[in-house]
Scaffold this motif. Sequence first.
Motif, PDB file in Angstrom:
ATOM      1  N   PRO A  22     -10.084  -4.622   8.397  1.00 44.71           N
ATOM      2  CA  PRO A  22      -9.872  -5.939   9.022  1.00 44.71           C
ATOM      3  C   PRO A  22      -8.439  -6.075   9.521  1.00 44.71           C
ATOM      4  CG  PRO A  22     -10.961  -6.146   6.880  1.00 44.71           C
ATOM      5  CD  PRO A  22     -10.476  -4.735   6.980  1.00 44.71           C
ATOM      6  N   SER A  23      -8.287  -6.520  10.791  1.00 46.58           N
ATOM      7  CA  SER A  23      -6.921  -6.660  11.315  1.00 46.58           C
ATOM      8  C   SER A  23      -6.823  -7.710  12.410  1.00 46.58           C
ATOM      9  CB  SER A  23      -6.417  -5.311  11.844  1.00 46.58           C
ATOM     10  OG  SER A  23      -7.247  -4.824  12.889  1.00 46.58           O
ATOM     11  N   PRO A  24      -7.309  -8.940  12.162  1.00 45.85           N
ATOM     12  CA  PRO A  24      -7.042  -9.989  13.161  1.00 45.85           C
ATOM     13  C   PRO A  24      -5.538 -10.207  13.291  1.00 45.85           C
ATOM     14  CG  PRO A  24      -7.856 -10.943  11.111  1.00 45.85           C
ATOM     15  CD  PRO A  24      -8.003  -9.464  10.979  1.00 45.85           C
ATOM     16  N   SER A  25      -5.093 -10.625  14.458  1.00 44.24           N
ATOM     17  CA  SER A  25      -3.658 -10.846  14.694  1.00 44.24           C
ATOM     18  C   SER A  25      -3.067 -11.684  13.569  1.00 44.24           C
ATOM     19  CB  SER A  25      -3.446 -11.561  16.029  1.00 44.24           C
ATOM     20  OG  SER A  25      -3.971 -10.817  17.090  1.00 44.24           O
ATOM     21  N   GLY A  26      -1.955 -11.197  13.009  1.00 47.11           N
ATOM     22  CA  GLY A  26      -1.315 -11.882  11.897  1.00 47.11           C
ATOM     23  C   GLY A  26      -1.726 -11.367  10.534  1.00 47.11           C
ATOM     24  N   PHE A  27      -2.732 -10.473  10.507  1.00 48.55           N
ATOM     25  CA  PHE A  27      -3.270  -9.953   9.246  1.00 48.55           C
ATOM     26  C   PHE A  27      -3.465  -8.445   9.399  1.00 48.55           C
ATOM     27  CE2 PHE A  27      -6.518  -9.431   5.895  1.00 48.55           C
ATOM     28  CZ  PHE A  27      -5.985 -10.222   4.882  1.00 48.55           C
ATOM     29  N   THR A  28      -2.389  -7.757   9.780  1.00 46.27           N
ATOM     30  CA  THR A  28      -2.507  -6.372  10.229  1.00 46.27           C
ATOM     31  C   THR A  28      -1.868  -5.344   9.294  1.00 46.27           C
ATOM     32  OG1 THR A  28      -0.520  -6.728  11.567  1.00 46.27           O
ATOM     33  CG2 THR A  28      -2.640  -7.007  12.671  1.00 46.27           C
ATOM     34  N   VAL A  31      -4.024  -2.076   8.410  1.00 40.40           N
ATOM     35  CA  VAL A  31      -4.252  -1.125   9.501  1.00 40.40           C
ATOM     36  C   VAL A  31      -2.945  -0.428   9.872  1.00 40.40           C
ATOM     37  CG1 VAL A  31      -3.921  -2.685  11.486  1.00 40.40           C
ATOM     38  CG2 VAL A  31      -5.536  -0.785  11.634  1.00 40.40           C
ATOM     39  N   VAL A  32      -1.824  -1.108   9.751  1.00 43.99           N
ATOM     40  CA  VAL A  32      -0.520  -0.478   9.997  1.00 43.99           C
ATOM     41  C   VAL A  32      -0.284   0.643   8.989  1.00 43.99           C
ATOM     42  CG1 VAL A  32       1.981  -0.859   9.833  1.00 43.99           C
ATOM     43  CG2 VAL A  32       0.549  -2.441  11.137  1.00 43.99           C
ATOM     44  N   ARG A  37      -0.011   6.429   7.658  1.00 41.86           N
ATOM     45  CA  ARG A  37      -0.423   7.599   6.882  1.00 41.86           C
ATOM     46  C   ARG A  37      -1.020   8.674   7.782  1.00 41.86           C
ATOM     47  NH1 ARG A  37      -1.898   3.476   3.046  1.00 41.86           N
ATOM     48  NH2 ARG A  37      -4.008   3.393   3.908  1.00 41.86           N
ATOM     49  N   GLU A  38      -1.742   8.258   8.809  1.00 44.07           N
ATOM     50  CA  GLU A  38      -2.338   9.228   9.724  1.00 44.07           C
ATOM     51  C   GLU A  38      -1.261   9.956  10.526  1.00 44.07           C
ATOM     52  OE1 GLU A  38      -5.397  11.456  11.013  1.00 44.07           O
ATOM     53  OE2 GLU A  38      -5.424   9.927   9.438  1.00 44.07           O
ATOM     54  N   LEU A  39      -0.225   9.243  10.936  1.00 44.41           N
ATOM     55  CA  LEU A  39       0.888   9.886  11.635  1.00 44.41           C
ATOM     56  C   LEU A  39       1.579  10.896  10.729  1.00 44.41           C
ATOM     57  CD1 LEU A  39       2.310   6.741  13.451  1.00 44.41           C
ATOM     58  CD2 LEU A  39       1.298   8.731  14.581  1.00 44.41           C
ATOM     59  N   GLU A  40       1.753  10.537   9.464  1.00 41.81           N
ATOM     60  CA  GLU A  40       2.351  11.474   8.514  1.00 41.81           C
ATOM     61  C   GLU A  40       1.488  12.732   8.395  1.00 41.81           C
ATOM     62  OE1 GLU A  40       2.802   9.356   4.873  1.00 41.81           O
ATOM     63  OE2 GLU A  40       4.309   7.973   5.675  1.00 41.81           O
ATOM     64  N   ARG A  41       0.183  12.546   8.356  1.00 39.46           N
ATOM     65  CA  ARG A  41      -0.728  13.682   8.228  1.00 39.46           C
ATOM     66  C   ARG A  41      -0.639  14.602   9.439  1.00 39.46           C
ATOM     67  NH1 ARG A  41      -5.923  15.468   8.561  1.00 39.46           N
ATOM     68  NH2 ARG A  41      -6.530  13.955  10.120  1.00 39.46           N
ATOM     69  N   LEU A  42      -0.384  14.016  10.608  1.00 38.83           N
ATOM     70  CA  LEU A  42      -0.242  14.799  11.833  1.00 38.83           C
ATOM     71  C   LEU A  42       1.154  15.385  11.999  1.00 38.83           C
ATOM     72  CD1 LEU A  42      -2.153  12.461  14.339  1.00 38.83           C
ATOM     73  CD2 LEU A  42      -2.989  14.605  13.345  1.00 38.83           C
ATOM     74  N   GLY A  43       2.062  15.031  11.097  1.00 36.41           N
ATOM     75  CA  GLY A  43       3.428  15.540  11.184  1.00 36.41           C
ATOM     76  C   GLY A  43       4.250  14.879  12.266  1.00 36.41           C
ATOM     77  N   ILE A  44       3.997  13.589  12.518  1.00 34.92           N
ATOM     78  CA  ILE A  44       4.700  12.848  13.563  1.00 34.92           C
ATOM     79  C   ILE A  44       5.595  11.800  12.912  1.00 34.92           C
ATOM     80  CG2 ILE A  44       4.412  11.311  15.546  1.00 34.92           C
ATOM     81  CD1 ILE A  44       1.697  12.658  16.035  1.00 34.92           C
ATOM     82  N   SER A  71      -0.697   1.089  22.426  1.00 33.92           N
ATOM     83  CA  SER A  71      -2.010   0.513  22.145  1.00 33.92           C
ATOM     84  C   SER A  71      -1.824  -0.533  21.049  1.00 33.92           C
ATOM     85  CB  SER A  71      -2.985   1.605  21.679  1.00 33.92           C
ATOM     86  OG  SER A  71      -4.258   1.072  21.394  1.00 33.92           O
ATOM     87  N   HIS A  72      -2.719  -1.481  20.960  1.00 31.59           N
ATOM     88  CA  HIS A  72      -2.562  -2.507  19.923  1.00 31.59           C
ATOM     89  C   HIS A  72      -3.605  -2.347  18.814  1.00 31.59           C
ATOM     90  CE1 HIS A  72      -5.866  -5.296  21.234  1.00 31.59           C
ATOM     91  NE2 HIS A  72      -5.571  -4.853  22.438  1.00 31.59           N
ATOM     92  N   LEU A  73      -3.176  -2.693  17.599  1.00 35.59           N
ATOM     93  CA  LEU A  73      -4.018  -2.570  16.412  1.00 35.59           C
ATOM     94  C   LEU A  73      -4.657  -3.885  16.010  1.00 35.59           C
ATOM     95  CD1 LEU A  73      -1.608  -0.366  14.240  1.00 35.59           C
ATOM     96  CD2 LEU A  73      -3.608   0.412  15.533  1.00 35.59           C
ATOM     97  N   ASP A  74      -4.139  -4.994  16.506  1.00 35.66           N
ATOM     98  CA  ASP A  74      -4.702  -6.286  16.129  1.00 35.66           C
ATOM     99  C   ASP A  74      -5.978  -6.566  16.896  1.00 35.66           C
ATOM    100  OD1 ASP A  74      -2.904  -6.488  18.401  1.00 35.66           O
ATOM    101  OD2 ASP A  74      -3.253  -8.652  18.350  1.00 35.66           O
ATOM    102  N   THR A  75      -6.827  -7.381  16.308  1.00 37.29           N
ATOM    103  CA  THR A  75      -8.115  -7.735  16.907  1.00 37.29           C
ATOM    104  C   THR A  75      -8.291  -9.245  16.941  1.00 37.29           C
ATOM    105  OG1 THR A  75      -9.383  -7.792  14.833  1.00 37.29           O
ATOM    106  CG2 THR A  75      -9.116  -5.628  15.905  1.00 37.29           C
ATOM    107  N   LEU A  76      -9.388  -9.649  17.503  1.00 38.00           N
ATOM    108  CA  LEU A  76      -9.798 -11.044  17.455  1.00 38.00           C
ATOM    109  C   LEU A  76     -10.187 -11.422  16.030  1.00 38.00           C
ATOM    110  CD1 LEU A  76     -12.126 -10.848  20.568  1.00 38.00           C
ATOM    111  CD2 LEU A  76      -9.787 -11.731  20.528  1.00 38.00           C
ATOM    112  N   GLY A  77     -10.219 -12.707  15.771  1.00 32.23           N
ATOM    113  CA  GLY A  77     -10.629 -13.183  14.458  1.00 32.23           C
ATOM    114  C   GLY A  77     -10.696 -14.690  14.460  1.00 32.23           C
TER     115      GLY A  77
END
Length: 389
Positions: A22-28, A31-32, A37-44, A71-77
């Motif tokens: 869940p990541s409505p704007s203001g509650f992200t 997802v951040v 963690r995914e960037l760390e896994r990719l070595g970035i 790109s944005h990670l927030d969604t509607l809610g």
Amino acid sequence: MHKPTIDMAYLKGVLSELLCIPSPSGFTDQVVLFVSRELERLGIAYELTRRGAIRADLPGRQYSPDRAVVSHLDTLGAMVKNLKPNGRLELVMIGHWSARFAEGARVTLFTDDSAYRGTILPLKASGHTFNREIDTQPVGWDHVELRIDAQAESRADLEKLGVNIGDYVAIDPQPEFLETGYIVSRHLDNKAGAAVMLAAAKAVKEAEMELPMDCHLLFTISEEVGSGASAVLHGDVAELVSIDNGTTAPGQNSRETGVTIAMKDQTGPFDYHLTHKLIGLAKDHRIPHQRDVFRYYRCDGASAVEAGNDIRTALLTFGIDASHGYERVHESALENLAELITLYMQSPATAKRDSTRLGGVEGFPETQGADIDPNLLPHAFGAGRSDDD
């Protein structure tokens, strides 16, 4: 420059995980943390702003000026507007979306200390009670309410459960990945864009591509409410490519396949030179694409420019049907978009002159076809002037 193979199993897998957070704007925050963690896994390598926007780095031969893809990670809610006497909750939307698509949605209500499941219902939800009135009642946020799955028949009951005005409501995505290649879900805008960026970055890292200039991967957290990429940029970024959804609908040229390249949105035209560079890359590498203009749409690039950044902006999209509703895209569009992004990362600067923030006319690019024969222009053009003036 070469077009790498995109790991579609990875792209769809990370998209599935993103959609379930869940990541409505203001509650992200969650997802951040996932993307970090995914960037760390990719070595970035990456950094976070105070509120959680992410700036990751793919180093190139040139440190400055550089480029960014966002790109944005927030969604509607939705958010609780009021606790009603009947034990239901009045809602206001987060982001701009129709209550028509909220009716019947399964949701999670996040209180200060707990979470409850629930359903958004029209005020007149029972045909056995209201007969034809269920079909004639108006559509709008004033005409729906949230029923939580807990014993709540009064405002006092809601207060005992710890429900408060301002609590966040996350809408279930209900994702389906079909054998036909179609992906159907809420919040493809813009979880699909984030998955595309991660898949493109993975391809760049695994192929050990040498980039001509630093490329920053930006993941913003407030695009749906208008601020987007206004704060995560730094002064060295000369060009910014936004990744977001295109709208397939009557009167639009977007498609659910191929890359849809936006020429203009409601804030104005995108940079001519950067946009045509992307079109050229798509043509040269036989990536299916089409152009479109969006009248009721804005993206991260708009907020970046409005914040005072002097940068070239462009918008690449994956066309989805029923945007801000039950969205659908074909996975081939996501693959094509990831391919084009990797090609863009390998390309030289759009204009060498952009290395200088202020300068003379030397090296300033010209729009194609703009060198018009003066004899074809209206007579008044340049009237009263001569080479001797």
